[in-house]
Design an enzyme around this catalytic site. Sequence first.
Site, PDB file in Angstrom:
ATOM      1  N   GLU A   1     -36.234   2.649 -23.018  1.00 60.00           N
ATOM      2  CA  GLU A   1     -37.163   2.911 -21.906  1.00 60.00           C
ATOM      3  C   GLU A   1     -36.605   2.495 -20.548  1.00 60.00           C
ATOM      4  O   GLU A   1     -37.152   1.593 -19.914  1.00 60.00           O
ATOM      5  CB  GLU A   1     -38.458   2.136 -22.133  1.00 60.00           C
ATOM      6  CG  GLU A   1     -39.137   2.411 -23.446  1.00 60.00           C
ATOM      7  CD  GLU A   1     -40.330   1.513 -23.701  1.00 60.00           C
ATOM      8  OE1 GLU A   1     -41.304   2.001 -24.274  1.00 60.00           O
ATOM      9  OE2 GLU A   1     -40.294   0.318 -23.315  1.00 60.00           O
ATOM     10  N   PRO A   2     -35.532   3.120 -20.098  1.00 61.57           N
ATOM     11  CA  PRO A   2     -35.032   2.751 -18.774  1.00 61.57           C
ATOM     12  C   PRO A   2     -35.976   3.217 -17.662  1.00 61.57           C
ATOM     13  O   PRO A   2     -36.490   4.345 -17.714  1.00 61.57           O
ATOM     14  CB  PRO A   2     -33.685   3.485 -18.678  1.00 61.57           C
ATOM     15  CG  PRO A   2     -33.790   4.614 -19.640  1.00 61.57           C
ATOM     16  CD  PRO A   2     -34.742   4.193 -20.730  1.00 61.57           C
ATOM     17  N   GLY A   3     -36.251   2.357 -16.710  1.00 62.58           N
ATOM     18  CA  GLY A   3     -37.050   2.739 -15.544  1.00 62.58           C
ATOM     19  C   GLY A   3     -36.164   2.649 -14.314  1.00 62.58           C
ATOM     20  O   GLY A   3     -35.645   3.644 -13.805  1.00 62.58           O
ATOM     21  N   ARG A   4     -35.953   1.412 -13.894  1.00 58.12           N
ATOM     22  CA  ARG A   4     -35.150   1.130 -12.711  1.00 58.12           C
ATOM     23  C   ARG A   4     -33.812   1.898 -12.678  1.00 58.12           C
ATOM     24  O   ARG A   4     -33.459   2.500 -11.664  1.00 58.12           O
ATOM     25  CB  ARG A   4     -34.844  -0.378 -12.676  1.00 58.12           C
ATOM     26  CG  ARG A   4     -34.130  -0.858 -11.429  1.00 58.12           C
ATOM     27  CD  ARG A   4     -33.640  -2.312 -11.614  1.00 58.12           C
ATOM     28  NE  ARG A   4     -34.676  -3.164 -12.136  1.00 58.12           N
ATOM     29  CZ  ARG A   4     -35.549  -3.853 -11.394  1.00 58.12           C
ATOM     30  NH1 ARG A   4     -35.469  -3.787 -10.081  1.00 58.12           N
ATOM     31  NH2 ARG A   4     -36.470  -4.605 -11.962  1.00 58.12           N
TER      32      ARG A   4
ATOM     33  N   ARG B   1     -40.480  -5.918  -2.738  1.00 56.32           N
ATOM     34  CA  ARG B   1     -39.589  -6.683  -3.627  1.00 56.32           C
ATOM     35  C   ARG B   1     -38.902  -7.885  -2.972  1.00 56.32           C
ATOM     36  O   ARG B   1     -38.797  -8.950  -3.593  1.00 56.32           O
ATOM     37  CB  ARG B   1     -38.571  -5.770  -4.299  1.00 56.32           C
ATOM     38  CG  ARG B   1     -39.241  -4.746  -5.239  1.00 56.32           C
ATOM     39  CD  ARG B   1     -38.234  -3.963  -6.073  1.00 56.32           C
ATOM     40  NE  ARG B   1     -37.529  -4.816  -7.013  1.00 56.32           N
ATOM     41  CZ  ARG B   1     -36.298  -5.235  -6.865  1.00 56.32           C
ATOM     42  NH1 ARG B   1     -35.584  -4.869  -5.804  1.00 56.32           N
ATOM     43  NH2 ARG B   1     -35.748  -6.029  -7.743  1.00 56.32           N
TER      44      ARG B   1
ATOM     45  N   TYR C   1     -39.873 -11.051  -5.021  1.00 55.84           N
ATOM     46  CA  TYR C   1     -38.834 -11.552  -5.938  1.00 55.84           C
ATOM     47  C   TYR C   1     -37.592 -12.084  -5.235  1.00 55.84           C
ATOM     48  O   TYR C   1     -36.566 -12.267  -5.880  1.00 55.84           O
ATOM     49  CB  TYR C   1     -38.318 -10.424  -6.837  1.00 55.84           C
ATOM     50  CG  TYR C   1     -39.320  -9.609  -7.598  1.00 55.84           C
ATOM     51  CD1 TYR C   1     -40.162 -10.193  -8.544  1.00 55.84           C
ATOM     52  CD2 TYR C   1     -39.371  -8.230  -7.421  1.00 55.84           C
ATOM     53  CE1 TYR C   1     -41.039  -9.408  -9.272  1.00 55.84           C
ATOM     54  CE2 TYR C   1     -40.256  -7.444  -8.158  1.00 55.84           C
ATOM     55  CZ  TYR C   1     -41.079  -8.043  -9.079  1.00 55.84           C
ATOM     56  OH  TYR C   1     -41.943  -7.268  -9.805  1.00 55.84           O
TER      57      TYR C   1
ATOM     58  N   CYS D   1     -47.773  -8.235   9.692  1.00 56.50           N
ATOM     59  CA  CYS D   1     -48.109  -9.542  10.243  1.00 56.50           C
ATOM     60  C   CYS D   1     -47.958 -10.634   9.194  1.00 56.50           C
ATOM     61  O   CYS D   1     -48.952 -11.232   8.751  1.00 56.50           O
ATOM     62  CB  CYS D   1     -49.522  -9.515  10.802  1.00 56.50           C
ATOM     63  SG  CYS D   1     -49.612  -8.399  12.181  1.00 56.50           S
ATOM     64  N   GLU D   2     -46.737 -10.847   8.767  1.00 59.26           N
ATOM     65  CA  GLU D   2     -46.386 -11.843   7.755  1.00 59.26           C
ATOM     66  C   GLU D   2     -44.981 -12.295   8.089  1.00 59.26           C
ATOM     67  O   GLU D   2     -44.090 -11.440   8.226  1.00 59.26           O
ATOM     68  CB  GLU D   2     -46.293 -11.181   6.374  1.00 59.26           C
ATOM     69  CG  GLU D   2     -47.580 -10.921   5.665  1.00 59.26           C
ATOM     70  CD  GLU D   2     -48.245 -12.166   5.129  1.00 59.26           C
ATOM     71  OE1 GLU D   2     -47.530 -13.138   4.800  1.00 59.26           O
ATOM     72  OE2 GLU D   2     -49.479 -12.175   5.059  1.00 59.26           O
TER      73      GLU D   2
ATOM     74  N   TYR E   1     -39.558   0.700  -7.959  1.00 59.08           N
ATOM     75  CA  TYR E   1     -40.510  -0.348  -7.552  1.00 59.08           C
ATOM     76  C   TYR E   1     -40.613  -0.481  -6.029  1.00 59.08           C
ATOM     77  O   TYR E   1     -40.913  -1.548  -5.514  1.00 59.08           O
ATOM     78  CB  TYR E   1     -40.144  -1.681  -8.214  1.00 59.08           C
ATOM     79  CG  TYR E   1     -39.997  -1.556  -9.707  1.00 59.08           C
ATOM     80  CD1 TYR E   1     -41.123  -1.339 -10.500  1.00 59.08           C
ATOM     81  CD2 TYR E   1     -38.754  -1.596 -10.335  1.00 59.08           C
ATOM     82  CE1 TYR E   1     -41.005  -1.180 -11.878  1.00 59.08           C
ATOM     83  CE2 TYR E   1     -38.625  -1.436 -11.715  1.00 59.08           C
ATOM     84  CZ  TYR E   1     -39.759  -1.231 -12.474  1.00 59.08           C
ATOM     85  OH  TYR E   1     -39.642  -1.071 -13.832  1.00 59.08           O
TER      86      TYR E   1
HETATM   87  C1  LIG Z   1     -40.987  -2.261 -16.979  1.00 56.27           C
HETATM   88  C2  LIG Z   1     -40.774  -1.810 -18.359  1.00 56.27           C
HETATM   89  C3  LIG Z   1     -39.668  -1.032 -18.686  1.00 56.27           C
HETATM   90  C4  LIG Z   1     -38.607  -0.643 -17.685  1.00 56.27           C
HETATM   91  O1  LIG Z   1     -37.942  -1.694 -17.105  1.00 56.27           O
HETATM   92  P1  LIG Z   1     -36.767  -1.378 -16.048  1.00 56.27           P
HETATM   93  O2  LIG Z   1     -36.272  -2.722 -15.670  1.00 56.27           O
HETATM   94  O3  LIG Z   1     -37.375  -0.655 -14.919  1.00 56.27           O
HETATM   95  O4  LIG Z   1     -35.756  -0.546 -16.776  1.00 56.27           O
HETATM   96  C5  LIG Z   1     -39.564  -0.588 -19.981  1.00 56.27           C
HETATM   97  N1  LIG Z   1     -40.482  -0.916 -20.937  1.00 56.27           N
HETATM   98  C6  LIG Z   1     -41.550  -1.678 -20.641  1.00 56.27           C
HETATM   99  C7  LIG Z   1     -42.533  -1.989 -21.701  1.00 56.27           C
HETATM  100  C8  LIG Z   1     -41.727  -2.166 -19.359  1.00 56.27           C
HETATM  101  O5  LIG Z   1     -42.785  -2.921 -19.089  1.00 56.27           O
END
Ligand SMILES: *Cc1c(COP(=O)(O)O)cnc(C)c1O
Length: 419
Positions: free
Chosen positions: A272-275, A311, A315, A342-343, A371
Amino acid sequence: MELKIGNIPATKLAQKYGTPLYVYDEANMTNIMKDYRDNLKSNKYETLVLFASKAFACMEMYKLINKNGLGSDVVSGGELYAALKCGIDPKNIYFHGNNKTEDEINLGILSGVNFVADSLDEAMMLDRISTKLEKDINVLFRLNVGVEAHTHKFIVTAHVDSKFGMLIDSNDLKESINIVNNSKYLHLAGFHSHIGSQIFEVDGFYAAIDKLVSYLKNFDKKLTLNIGGGFGVHYTDEDHPIAPKEIAKMISKYVDSSLEKNNVEISKLVIEPGRSIVAESGYTLYTIGNIKQTPHKKYYFIDGGMADNIRPALYQAKYDAVVANRIDDEKTEDICLAGKCCESGDIIIENIKMAKAKRGDIVCVFTTGAYGYSMSSHYNKALTPAVVFVNGDKARTVIKRETYEDLYRNDVSEDYERI
Ligand SMILES: *Cc1c(COP(=O)(O)O)cnc(C)c1O
């Protein structure tokens, strides 16, 4: 020389679409998706790549992942709604989240997506609602495999008291599996873990895979192994990510060997790649307004900030940036690149060498594709910027810039009523 996104000068994009502006290189995202999809392979089980859509959720993105043969991980009714609307096969949608609401569960069950259940409470709720609706559901359980990936502490998820998942040896997990086994409508489909985010080393994934695979020995049925996402990307030159193609190969190879070692078979491997699909394909363009010199700092103030990129404040995330119309100029200035909210924490880059700039120059911040938009807010009633996709020398708007009317479209002046 000019800074280009795809084949289009960044300044031209800023001029045509205005700033602040999120720009995504569609060709680059497509290549990364293909790299994951074509290299996560085995002849022993099916494979599936899901885009973790929380990293960048919008209609065109769901359409793009569908077009490229990826499924989607969703964590809310809002994400699920768009994934379904954009034609993603419910079989390729995995519904995550530690506190799905009754409405969300209803929508998920009726549309036939896979559930990744997070707790015993959720298992009971899934049993109750599927029985009421008389609908079958595939259920995976999120396990807390106790692997702490080496990353920033705020985004580590797998410690024993994590809000996510269940511990492998816990009673909650045993009871949850009993519920599924005794239920008419719930079907145990597999197990999931997600060990963190912005991870550069594969060891954490390997450790998680070994834990999951050896746990699978407890089951006769071939199940799905979903090892989550979290693959790191390049924000600054301190980051050394592994290419998606290599990650996919390394993971499928390691899973093969772990299955063999443990004498276990699975039906499907899911990542499950997102980033890593969207981050480096995304750029944010801003216009410089006021420039201020204080005793120890020089500020370039930009026309966006924490409302379009939380971010750094959330973070301490690091970014790289340039003055897009002066990339040949020497970087002589020590700059604090700060937003207009305003921060005092509204700083995109605390300290960076940049070219000497003037009001009206365009700043490009790199690697803002993940993100950024998805965590944007209306703080200070900031208008959410437009999102533009670039492909070669062509560009198209995928999300329109907000207007002042948009900001207040749900505000009403009702009379009080007795309730
Ligand atoms: C956030 C998340 C991802 C993706 O994470 P990345 O760091 O964006 O690759 C995959 N699986 C689950 C369950 C997540 O919560």
